[in-house]
Design a protein around this motif. Structure first.
Motif, short mmCIF file in Angstrom:
data_model
loop_
_atom_site.label_atom_id
_atom_site.label_comp_id
_atom_site.label_asym_id
_atom_site.label_seq_id
_atom_site.Cartn_x
_atom_site.Cartn_y
_atom_site.Cartn_z
N LYS A 327 0.84 -1.20 0.00
CA LYS A 327 0.00 0.00 0.00
C LYS A 327 0.87 1.25 0.00
O LYS A 327 1.99 1.22 0.52
CB LYS A 327 -0.89 0.00 1.25
CG LYS A 327 -2.08 0.91 1.11
CD LYS A 327 -3.19 0.59 2.07
CE LYS A 327 -4.31 1.59 1.92
NZ LYS A 327 -5.43 1.35 2.80
N SER A 328 0.34 2.30 -0.56
CA SER A 328 1.04 3.58 -0.58
C SER A 328 0.17 4.61 0.13
O SER A 328 -1.04 4.68 -0.11
CB SER A 328 1.28 3.99 -2.03
OG SER A 328 1.76 5.31 -2.07
N TYR A 329 0.80 5.38 1.03
CA TYR A 329 0.07 6.42 1.76
C TYR A 329 0.63 7.79 1.39
O TYR A 329 1.86 7.97 1.39
CB TYR A 329 0.23 6.22 3.27
CG TYR A 329 -0.34 4.91 3.77
CD1 TYR A 329 -1.68 4.80 4.09
CD2 TYR A 329 0.48 3.79 3.90
CE1 TYR A 329 -2.19 3.59 4.55
CE2 TYR A 329 -0.03 2.58 4.34
CZ TYR A 329 -1.37 2.48 4.68
OH TYR A 329 -1.88 1.29 5.12
N ARG A 363 -3.75 -0.15 7.34
CA ARG A 363 -4.54 0.96 7.88
C ARG A 363 -3.67 2.01 8.55
O ARG A 363 -4.08 2.64 9.53
CB ARG A 363 -5.56 0.43 8.91
CG ARG A 363 -6.65 -0.40 8.31
CD ARG A 363 -7.57 -0.94 9.38
NE ARG A 363 -8.58 -1.82 8.81
CZ ARG A 363 -9.72 -1.39 8.27
NH1 ARG A 363 -9.99 -0.11 8.26
NH2 ARG A 363 -10.58 -2.24 7.76
N GLY A 365 -2.79 4.89 7.47
CA GLY A 365 -3.35 6.23 7.30
C GLY A 365 -4.37 6.60 8.36
O GLY A 365 -4.53 7.76 8.72
#
Lengths: 415, 179
Positions: A327-329, A363, A365
């Motif tokens: 994932k990328s935030y 999660r 973020g």
């Protein structure tokens, strides 16, 4: 009748005057003076002999004027003053750090400590200092010419470094041929010389593992055998590509951040690290930290990495040969980062320091614990006694025993 | 301050040094031109002058206006003076304004903003009477307006800073009325 014609004569003559004035002013020109101030790096050339005769060694403590890398060893905190040397701070009490002394090391940007031996780069050389008696630090070894990428000629008599410089240029122009100053700047034309030295930075990055010192420069990994701590031996050079920036050791693995991706090396044979994988991303500046299962990579756009995005990438590295982006935030302007347990600390440059709980990597973020915006933050070390954060204002230490609520303990301010 | 004091004195129509002083005003609209220009070659200008008239020759007061450079708006506020050569119907005159042009109408962001600067505007013109009440004027002049644009974090990278200090040199042509 006569009076009327007088009036006409008068007005006619004045209209003539007005027209003459108009003819003079019709050639008016707008003018502009542009003043541009920017930071860049300019090349500095050194004679090898001249550089080796420069003063090296312990000096009385002095104020920190600029913070570079930091390093923690026992109860000591080492703060690099870029290109000048290393401040040694007694950090037994993080609430009251005491500046003990300063080691003058010309050209120094990085350091590491192994069994009371401090390794510090000095332009093209690697220096080893015995710090077992902190009041009586001695230079015990100089390994010469081990960072040869700085040499500018085959005889190795001269080398080049870059110096941070603030440049102000002033130009004037009038409105003739006007294309707009902003247009000109965007195209790099005009009388300004574009800051094109930025990629030439030669900052080595050090880490110790398995009796070896690993130093990365902008395109290679250099190995030193430090089994005999005070006699570092250069072993070899491994070419990595370009834009190499950071090195992070974890359980016999080396994670190397570059401008284009993250390299993973198996260092179970410390003298012969083997490549395992390269995770590639778009061009960005990117330090990396890891835990057992995940790698956390920050991507930052900036002067050197204009195309980059500002983001935190989380990679699954359970299979080290096949790292996968989970994932990328989005981030604001992330620089250094540090991990301790399930807490990740990210320095967001001028946007401050953020702490996240990363127990659930999908999660992150939603799990921002705190955002300290009051000071710029560049790099962080989650040290045993305190969380140490550097920035242009100085070195801050926080009590992070409660990760959800950092408590400021002290600041070593830059002067 | 001096001009304001004069306006106050004119309001009561008191005599000064043997001369009659009265309130006077001019409201003008016009264009400004520059051969080699930034923003736009033709700019629009409106201004209003309010002051006191000393006898038939001299008037002094305050001038405020808006200059539209098409890409930049400036609000000049200046001390103004007029000296006329009084004639029965058409009177030549010289005028001058000296003051400061403000950039209040420009949007200010953390990355880009303007600073105003001094303004100087000498003119030469004619006033004429059409009837006892209606008086008109036309003038030609030169306007020098300083203004600066600041830009932070430019294409030169974070921390960079750029200032463009403009000197706008314009020919002015105005038409106006004296109420």
């Amino acid at each position: 009748m006569e009076r009327k014609s007088d009036l006409r004569r008068l007005s006619n003559s004045w209209i003539g005057v007005l027209l003459a004035v108009a003819a003079v002013f019709a050639s008016c020109n707008d003018q502009v003076e542009h003043t541009v101030t920017y930071k860049t790096q300019v090349p500095v050339y050194w004679e090898v002999n001249a550089f080796r005769s420069m003063d090296v060694g312990v000096k009385p403590p002095k104020g920190v004027t600029e913070t570079g890398k930091i390093y923690v060893y026992d109860d000591y905190l080492f703060i690099n003053e870029p290109q000048k040397g290393i401040h040694i701070v007694d950090n037994r009490n993080p609430s009251d750090p005491k500046n003990i002394n300063f080691i003058s090391v010309p050209g120094n940007v990085d350091m590491a400590v192994n069994s009371n031996i401090l390794y510090a780069d000095s332009y093209i050389d690697l220096l080893a200092f015995d710090i077992s008696n902190i009041q009586d630090i001695k230079l015990v070894e100089r390994v010469e010419d081990v960072f040869p990428n700085m040499f500018v000629n085959a005889e190795r008599s001269k080398f080049m470094t870059y110096k941070d410089t603030v440049i102000t240029t002033v130009t004037t122009e009038d409105g003739r041929g006007w294309g707009g100053p902003w247009f000109e700047f965007a195209n790099g034309s005009g009388d300004f010389s574009a800051p094109n030295y930025g990629q030439g930075g030669s900052m080595a990055r050090f880490t110790l593992m398995g009796g070896h010192l690993y130093a990365v420069d902008d395109h290679s990994l250099r190995l030193f055998d430090v089994h005999q701590a005070d006699k570092p031996q250069f072993v070899k050079d491994i070419m990595l590509g370009w834009g190499i920036e950071t090195i992070f050791p974890y359980k016999e693995r080396l994670f190397i951040g570059s401008m284009t991706g993250m390299h993973i090396y198996d260092a179970s044979t410390p003298s012969a690290p083997e490549p395992m994988a390269v995770y590639q991303h778009i061009m960005a500046c990117d330090p990396v930290v890891v835990n057992d299962n995940y790698a956390f990579v920050t991507l930052r756009s900036g002067t050197m990495c204009r195309l980059g995005e500002n983001a935190l990438h989380v990679l699954d590295i359970k299979d080290l040969y096949h790292p996968k982006l989970l994932k990328s935030y989005p981030m604001e302007n992330p620089h250094g980062l540090g991990i301790r347990g399930s807490n990740l600390y990210i320095c967001e440059g001028d946007f401050g320091l953020k702490s996240f709980n990363v127990a659930d990597v999908l999660r992150i973020g939603e799990n921002l614990l705190e955002h300290h915006k009051d000071r710029s933050a560049i790099d962080v070390i989650p040290a045993p006694k305190s969380l140490i954060v550097t920035g242009p204002d100085g070195v801050c230490q926080y009590d992070y025993s409660n990760p959800a609520k950092l408590r400021l303990l002290s600041i070593i301010r830059t002067k | 301050m001096l001009a304001a004091a004069m306006v106050g004195m004119a309001a009561v129509g008191s005599p000064l040094l043997g001369q009659t002083i009265n309130y006077t005003n001019e409201t003008e609209i016009g264009v400004m031109w520059s051969e080699a220009n930034f923003f736009s070659p033709v700019a629009a200008t409106v201004q209003t002058f309010h002051g006191v008239q000393f006898g038939r020759v001299l008037s002094m007061g305050l001038t405020a206006g808006i200059d539209e450079y098409f890409g930049l708006h400036v609000v000049p506020i200046a001390v103004g003076s007029r000296a006329a050569l009084p004639r029965k119907r058409v009177s030549p005159y010289l005028g001058v304004e000296v003051g400061y042009g403000f950039t209040w109408l420009e949007k200010k962001t953390s990355g880009e903003w303007y600073d105003g600067g001094t303004v100087f505007n000498p003119t030469i013109g004619l006033r004429w009477k059409v009837s006892d009440k209606d008086r008109y004027l036309i003038n030609i002049g030169y306007k020098r307006q300083a203004v600066a644009k600041h830009t932070a974090d430019t294409v030169w990278g974070p921390g960079s800073f750029q200032t463009a200090a403009y000197t706008l040199n314009r020919m002015t042509v105005r038409f106006g009325m004296i109420f």
